[in-house]
Every structure is written in C-alpha cells, then in structure tokens.
Design an enzyme around this catalytic site. Structure first.
Site, PDB file in Angstrom:
ATOM      1  N   LYS A 188       0.838  -1.214   0.000  1.00  0.00           N
ATOM      2  CA  LYS A 188       0.000   0.000   0.000  1.00  0.00           C
ATOM      3  C   LYS A 188       0.866   1.255   0.000  1.00  0.00           C
ATOM      4  CE  LYS A 188      -1.950   2.967   2.749  1.00  0.00           C
ATOM      5  NZ  LYS A 188      -2.128   4.070   1.815  1.00  0.00           N
ATOM      6  N   GLU A 191      -1.636   7.351  -0.537  1.00  0.00           N
ATOM      7  CA  GLU A 191      -2.666   7.757  -1.501  1.00  0.00           C
ATOM      8  C   GLU A 191      -2.334   9.108  -2.131  1.00  0.00           C
ATOM      9  OE1 GLU A 191      -6.145   7.838   0.923  1.00  0.00           O
ATOM     10  OE2 GLU A 191      -5.216   9.150   2.396  1.00  0.00           O
ATOM     11  N   GLY A 241       6.993   5.589   7.649  1.00  0.00           N
ATOM     12  CA  GLY A 241       6.098   6.730   7.768  1.00  0.00           C
ATOM     13  C   GLY A 241       6.327   7.433   9.085  1.00  0.00           C
ATOM     14  N   GLY A 242       5.339   8.182   9.526  1.00  0.00           N
ATOM     15  CA  GLY A 242       5.479   8.968  10.743  1.00  0.00           C
ATOM     16  C   GLY A 242       5.469   8.106  12.002  1.00  0.00           C
ATOM     17  N   THR A 245       1.940   7.218  13.299  1.00  0.00           N
ATOM     18  CA  THR A 245       1.324   6.106  12.563  1.00  0.00           C
ATOM     19  C   THR A 245       2.008   4.795  12.929  1.00  0.00           C
ATOM     20  OG1 THR A 245       1.104   7.693  10.752  1.00  0.00           O
ATOM     21  CG2 THR A 245       0.478   5.439  10.280  1.00  0.00           C
ATOM     22  N   GLY A 246       3.324   4.847  13.128  1.00  0.00           N
ATOM     23  CA  GLY A 246       4.063   3.641  13.523  1.00  0.00           C
ATOM     24  C   GLY A 246       3.515   3.041  14.816  1.00  0.00           C
ATOM     25  N   GLU A 263      10.281   2.101   9.961  1.00  0.00           N
ATOM     26  CA  GLU A 263      11.213   3.192   9.624  1.00  0.00           C
ATOM     27  C   GLU A 263      10.436   4.470   9.843  1.00  0.00           C
ATOM     28  OE1 GLU A 263      14.294   2.753   8.420  1.00  0.00           O
ATOM     29  OE2 GLU A 263      14.197   0.607   8.072  1.00  0.00           O
ATOM     30  N   CYS A 297      13.266  11.959   5.777  1.00  0.00           N
ATOM     31  CA  CYS A 297      13.210  11.501   7.176  1.00  0.00           C
ATOM     32  C   CYS A 297      14.503  11.819   7.920  1.00  0.00           C
ATOM     33  CB  CYS A 297      12.915  10.015   7.234  1.00  0.00           C
ATOM     34  SG  CYS A 297      14.029   9.044   6.240  1.00  0.00           S
ATOM     35  N   GLU A 398       9.043  16.731  14.566  1.00  0.00           N
ATOM     36  CA  GLU A 398       9.409  16.672  13.148  1.00  0.00           C
ATOM     37  C   GLU A 398       8.472  17.571  12.338  1.00  0.00           C
ATOM     38  OE1 GLU A 398       8.509  13.043  10.947  1.00  0.00           O
ATOM     39  OE2 GLU A 398      10.555  13.093  10.174  1.00  0.00           O
TER      40      GLU A 398
HETATM   41  P1  NDP Z   1       2.235   8.662   7.454  1.00  0.00           P
HETATM   42  O1  NDP Z   1       2.668   7.939   8.657  1.00  0.00           O
HETATM   43  O2  NDP Z   1       1.106   9.597   7.538  1.00  0.00           O
HETATM   44  O3  NDP Z   1       1.844   7.618   6.290  1.00  0.00           O
HETATM   45  C1  NDP Z   1       2.699   6.611   5.840  1.00  0.00           C
HETATM   46  C2  NDP Z   1       1.866   5.487   5.245  1.00  0.00           C
HETATM   47  O4  NDP Z   1       1.057   4.919   6.268  1.00  0.00           O
HETATM   48  C3  NDP Z   1       0.904   5.945   4.153  1.00  0.00           C
HETATM   49  O5  NDP Z   1       0.793   4.942   3.178  1.00  0.00           O
HETATM   50  C4  NDP Z   1      -0.387   6.106   4.920  1.00  0.00           C
HETATM   51  O6  NDP Z   1      -1.530   6.009   4.123  1.00  0.00           O
HETATM   52  C5  NDP Z   1      -0.303   4.934   5.884  1.00  0.00           C
HETATM   53  N1  NDP Z   1      -1.137   5.067   7.079  1.00  0.00           N
HETATM   54  C6  NDP Z   1      -1.618   6.199   7.650  1.00  0.00           C
HETATM   55  N2  NDP Z   1      -2.364   5.888   8.745  1.00  0.00           N
HETATM   56  C7  NDP Z   1      -2.330   4.538   8.872  1.00  0.00           C
HETATM   57  C8  NDP Z   1      -2.901   3.619   9.805  1.00  0.00           C
HETATM   58  N3  NDP Z   1      -3.646   4.019  10.842  1.00  0.00           N
HETATM   59  N4  NDP Z   1      -2.661   2.297   9.637  1.00  0.00           N
HETATM   60  C9  NDP Z   1      -1.896   1.873   8.619  1.00  0.00           C
HETATM   61  N5  NDP Z   1      -1.349   2.691   7.688  1.00  0.00           N
HETATM   62  C10 NDP Z   1      -1.553   4.011   7.820  1.00  0.00           C
HETATM   63  O7  NDP Z   1       3.549   9.350   6.909  1.00  0.00           O
HETATM   64  P2  NDP Z   1       3.673  10.339   5.706  1.00  0.00           P
HETATM   65  O8  NDP Z   1       3.103   9.709   4.472  1.00  0.00           O
HETATM   66  O9  NDP Z   1       3.159  11.657   6.133  1.00  0.00           O
HETATM   67  O10 NDP Z   1       5.260  10.362   5.511  1.00  0.00           O
HETATM   68  C11 NDP Z   1       6.089  11.164   6.227  1.00  0.00           C
HETATM   69  C12 NDP Z   1       6.709  10.422   7.394  1.00  0.00           C
HETATM   70  O11 NDP Z   1       7.452   9.302   6.957  1.00  0.00           O
HETATM   71  C13 NDP Z   1       7.698  11.285   8.139  1.00  0.00           C
HETATM   72  O12 NDP Z   1       7.502  11.179   9.524  1.00  0.00           O
HETATM   73  C14 NDP Z   1       9.056  10.701   7.763  1.00  0.00           C
HETATM   74  O13 NDP Z   1      10.048  10.948   8.703  1.00  0.00           O
HETATM   75  C15 NDP Z   1       8.719   9.261   7.617  1.00  0.00           C
HETATM   76  N6  NDP Z   1       9.730   8.597   6.794  1.00  0.00           N
HETATM   77  C16 NDP Z   1      10.672   7.785   7.411  1.00  0.00           C
HETATM   78  C17 NDP Z   1      11.684   7.184   6.680  1.00  0.00           C
HETATM   79  C18 NDP Z   1      12.711   6.322   7.347  1.00  0.00           C
HETATM   80  O14 NDP Z   1      13.411   5.604   6.635  1.00  0.00           O
HETATM   81  N7  NDP Z   1      12.846   6.333   8.660  1.00  0.00           N
HETATM   82  C19 NDP Z   1      11.797   7.395   5.236  1.00  0.00           C
HETATM   83  C20 NDP Z   1      10.763   8.233   4.686  1.00  0.00           C
HETATM   84  C21 NDP Z   1       9.782   8.814   5.460  1.00  0.00           C
HETATM   85  P3  NDP Z   1      -2.228   7.287   3.426  1.00  0.00           P
HETATM   86  O15 NDP Z   1      -1.319   8.456   3.585  1.00  0.00           O
HETATM   87  O16 NDP Z   1      -2.396   6.836   2.041  1.00  0.00           O
HETATM   88  O17 NDP Z   1      -3.520   7.496   4.129  1.00  0.00           O
END
Ligand code: NDP
Length: 504
Positions: A188, A191, A241-242, A245-246, A263, A297, A398
């Site tokens: 996934k 979006e 991701g964030g 969310t993690g 990550e 990130c 962040e």
């Molecule tokens: P988000 O955490 O908002 O989203 C990441 C992914 O998780 C998206 O596909 C999103 O879907 C999905 N998601 C959101 N909510 C949920 C949930 N409740 N359950 C499961 N999946 C969910 O991050 P961003 O997209 O805003 O990306 C930025 C973040 O990613 C920053 O914090 C950055 O630091 C981190 N990041 C970390 C990296 C690393 O290697 N450590 C590398 C790159 C980024 P959707 O958005 O489609 O709703």
C-alpha cells in the site's frame, strides 16, 4: 507504464487512471470510489486513484496467502527469483526518464532528485538479486551425534506500507528484499503519491512475476493500511512513515503477534564544530535541510553550531539559503520544489508560526511563496530559526519541511547532550577537522545513520534505520534482507537409535 486515462471532473482533460493490482488483475475499488491525485506544483488534478476498501485489502491478502502457500515464488531457486529482479531493474532503467517526470509531477521534487531516485531504485533490485544467490545460514558444532544448522526462509505474506516523500524508492526498499527472500506481498503506497508505485507494479507484472505474488491496494491508511497491519493472514508488516502512525501499526499488529519493522520520523542533529572546514559545513547544512524541501526523514533539521563560529555561520547560511531557486520541479533551474500537498504545507506553516510564538529568531523565509511561475503550488520559502532551545516544540517535533532550527553549543559534551535531546534517533552528522573528536562524538550519538563531514548519502549496501522512536529494524544492506526472513534451526541426528530415556 500506466496507459489508461479518464476525463478530469475539473476541466475534462485526460488524466491517469491509477488502478489496483490484485491476484494478477488490474481493478477499480470494489465500490468504484476514486481519489484525486494532485500535482503540488500547480494544484491540478493529474490522476484518479482507486480508493480501495477493506474488502479490496482482504482480497489482496487472500491472493498473497494462496500464492505463498502454492510455492510458486517461495519454492523457486534463488537464481530464478534473481533473474526476475534483474529484469525489473532493467525495465526501471529503460523507463527512468519518463518515470522521473511522473515522480516530479506527483511528489513535486526537482527532476534531478527524481532522476537519482530512479537510478537508486534499479540498483536496489540488482543489489538484492545478487545477495539472494550468496551463501547464507550457519552450522554449529554441538555434541555428537548431532549436527545443528540454521537456514533462512521467507516469512510468508508481507504487508508493505510506504509514505509519499520518495514514492518509488521507499516502495523499492521494501519490495526488492521482500521478493528476493521469497515472500508474497500486499503493498500500500501513500494515496498522495500512487503513480510510480503503480508503474513499478506494472513493471513487475511485465517481468512475468506470477499472479498473486505481488498485490497492490490503494486507499486510506486508517482503512486499507490498518487492515493490512491487523489481518491474521499477514505474517509481517513493514512500515515507513510517521512515528505516530508507527505506533498505530504496532498496536494493530499486536493481536496477531506479527513481526513489525518500522522506519519512522526524525529530528536529526547536524553538529558543526568551530574547527570544521567552514564553507563545506555551510554547504552540507543547506543540503541537509533543504534537499527534498526538508521532506526527508533523515533531514538535518537541527543545526548545532559551536559558539566561536555561530554568528559567522548564521550570516553565511542566510546569504546562501536566500539564493536557493524555488520553483516547479520540472523547471531545470529549480533547486527546491513545493511541499507535497496543501494539508502538509499548512502544517509546515503552522509550525513556523509556532516557532515565532515560542520566541525563536526567524532569520529568513517563513512564508508561502506565490508568484509568476509558482501559480497555485504549495511552495514554502527556505526558512531558518536561530537561538532555538531544546524545550521548543520546533526543536522537538518533526516538521518535515524546509525549516531549520539553529542552536549554539559550547564544547563536545554540550553538543552530545543537545544532539541526543529528542525522542528521535534516526540520523546525525559531525563536521570537524579533528578525526578523533569526530569519532568520539559519533559514538555517543543515539542514532542509526551518521556521517562525518558529510550529510545524506545513502547506500544500498549499508543499513538504514533508527534508534529510539525513529523505528525498529533496518532497511537495505544484509540487514534489510534479514528483516524479511525467518530463521530456522535444524538438528540432525547422525546416529539413529532410541534414546533409552523411558525404561519400557
Ligand atoms: P504517514 O505515517 O502519515 O503515512 C505513511 C503510510 O502509512 C501511508 O501509506 C499512509 O496512508 C499509511 N497510514 C496512515 N495511517 C495509517 C494507519 N492508521 N494504519 C496503517 N497505515 C496508515 O507518513 P507520511 O506519508 O506523512 O510520511 C512522512 C513520514 O514518513 C515522516 O515522519 C518521515 O520521517 C517518515 N519517513 C521515514 C523514513 C525512514 O526511513 N525512517 C523514510 C521516509 C519517510 P495514506 O497516507 O495513504 O492514508
């Protein structure tokens, strides 16, 4: 490449139609819902993406389970799996120019950044294709007549969830090792940026990977992502991701005790000592925070400068930052593009307001940029605050935008205390001419990725991931493959006879 198009509801123009790929078939959402995909440099709709449902996610999960159990992928000799991965790498390279343009249109990043991502993506597939054919496992000398050994096996069905900042590359960092290890996947992407992740799946299909092995579901994170993280038939969830969310993902995965690899975000310190090569340090400080408009990130978002050069650093950093050319990514002159979405731009601007309220000194920037070639795009000027303190939220949280927080320190001990003073632990750098000091400081940094007299370079060969609330596990390198493998102990009896433990 994506070929299907449909008419835009806004201006009737033909835009891309981004579908899902489940069990070898391209599909719309089960309830036919779609979501607009916006070019952040113009605010225009460039695609409609299927807005997947829980039912779609489940269909993909069951397809991946069936494919895994059939052995159509996991039972292939590694050399054969590697051949598919090499083919995928070749196809990415063949289409790199067009894909880079699409990455820029979807995410906003300047074309030269997108070009690097395409090259890195192809190289990552080749790297794991090579690795999976290498010897692995271990043998142990235990008491006769036993011989113990360890083999590595695929985990099963892996759920892969990625963000929008490197739409193709973040997808590849997971898909390449997951497939190399013999897993099947439910993938996934964000979006917000679904275009190249979908192109990648098209390439995987064209490379002949059997149906059901790779499944793509679009849709909202809290709906589709949550279903992937919590479903019993998913054996592992690998998420980028964030941090917030993690935490959701970990909770969602807890009921089924699935392996979780995370990550997450960062607030990484870039420590500049007075004895550093001044111009080099200023240059990397700019690169560390403004590359990718700060939506990286590992961005060096906290710049810690030793007191002896603090004023001089601020002067030079300001002069150079003001010259950064902000514009649409497709414009060759552009050095920094827009932020990825209107919502994200508003979040970044609200952090800038917060910084002012917290009493940090705004050096430059701090506003949305509009103008001739910027139209309705989501551009924010390179921004920096000086005289920040560890307690400020703009130092702790962040922002994920082009906003630097500059802080003064005195000596090694204070540099380390400030550098480690947040909940994050993703990356960090030290600039100094003293090699021994560089190593002393780096060894004290609670961070997973570090540089000495450099910032940002990333290698397929080296592990990527964070300490503390920046994550669990590692991408890339040998560690990145191990994330997607189970470890099995096998004990062989070389003298097949009864134990004699029970008398009768
Ligand atoms: P988000 O955490 O908002 O989203 C990441 C992914 O998780 C998206 O596909 C999103 O879907 C999905 N998601 C959101 N909510 C949920 C949930 N409740 N359950 C499961 N999946 C969910 O991050 P961003 O997209 O805003 O990306 C930025 C973040 O990613 C920053 O914090 C950055 O630091 C981190 N990041 C970390 C990296 C690393 O290697 N450590 C590398 C790159 C980024 P959707 O958005 O489609 O709703």
């Amino acid at each position: 490449m994506l070929e299907t198009r449909k008419a835009s509801a806004v201006n009737g123009q033909q835009v891309l139609d981004v579908k899902m790929y489940i069990n070898g078939k391209w599909k719309d959402a089960s309830d036919n819902q779609t979501r607009e995909v916006i070019n952040p440099a113009t605010g225009e709709v460039i695609a409609y993406a299927a807005e997947g449902t829980i039912a779609d996610a489940r269909e993909a999960i069951f397809a991946a389970r069936e494919a895994f159990e059939s052995g159509v992928w996991s039972d292939l000799p590694p050399m054969e799996r590697a051949a598919y991965l090499y083919k995928i790498a070749d196809k990415i390279e063949e289409q790199a120019e067009e894909m880079a343009k699409l990455e820029t249109a979807d995410n906003g990043k300047p074309l030269r950044e997108a070009g690097f991502d395409m090259g890195d993506a192809a190289a990552c597939f080749r790297y794991y294709a090579g690795m999976i054919t290498q010897p692995d496992g271990q043998t142990y000398h235990v008491a006769d007549p036993m011989q113990a050994m360890v083999v590595r096996e695929p985990i099963g069905v892996c759920g892969l969830i990625v963000p929008w900042n490197f739409p193709l590359l973040m997808s590849v960092w997971k898909i390449a090792p997951a497939l190399a290890a013999g897993n099947t996947i439910v993938f996934k992407p964000s979006e917000i940026t679904p275009i190249n992740p979908t192109n990648l799946i098209k390439i995987i299909e064209e490379a002949g990977v059997p149906k059901g092995v790779v499944n793509l579901v679009h849709g909202a994170g809290p709906v589709v992502g949550n279903e992937i993280a919590s479903h019993k038939e998913i054996d592992m969830v690998s998420f980028t991701g964030g941090t917030k969310t993690g935490k959701h993902i970990m909770k969602a995965a807890a009921d089924t005790i699935k392996k979780v690899s995370l990550e997450l975000g960062g607030k990484s310190p870039n420590i500049i000592f007075a004895d550093a090569d001044f111009d080099v340090a200023v240059d990397y400080a700019l690169f560390g925070i403004y590359c990718g408009s700060g939506q990286v990130c590992s961005a060096g978002s906290r710049i810690l400068v030793e007191e002896g050069i603090y004023d001089q650093f601020i002067k030079r950093f300001t002069e150079r930052a003001k010259q950064i050319k902000v514009g649409p990514g497709l414009d060759e002159e552009t050095e920094m593009g827009p932020l990825v979405s209107k919502e994200h731009m508003e979040k970044v601007l609200s952090y800038i307001e917060l910084g002012k309220k917290e009493g940090a000194r705004l050096l430059f920037g701090g506003e949305r940029l509009t103008g001739e070639n910027l139209g309705n795009g989501y551009f924010v000027a390179p921004t920096a605050f000086a005289d920040t303190t560890l307690e400020m939220r703009i130092v702790q949280e962040e922002i994920f935008g082009p906003v630097a927080a500059i802080q003064k320190f005195s000596g090694e001990e204070e540099a380390i205390r400030l550098a480690n003073g947040t909940d994050y632990g993703l990356a960090g750098a030290v600039f100094t001419a003293d090699g021994a000091k560089a190593m002393r400081v780096i060894k004290k940094l609670r961070a997973g990725i570090t540089w000495i007299n450099s910032y940002h370079p990333t290698y397929n060969e080296a592990p990527w991931g964070g300490y503390k609330q920046s994550g669990i596990g590692r991408s890339l390198g040998t560690f990145g493959l191990e994330e997607f493998q189970e470890i099995k102990q096998i004990n062989i009896n070389m003298q097949v006879e009864e134990t004699g433990w029970f008398k009768n």
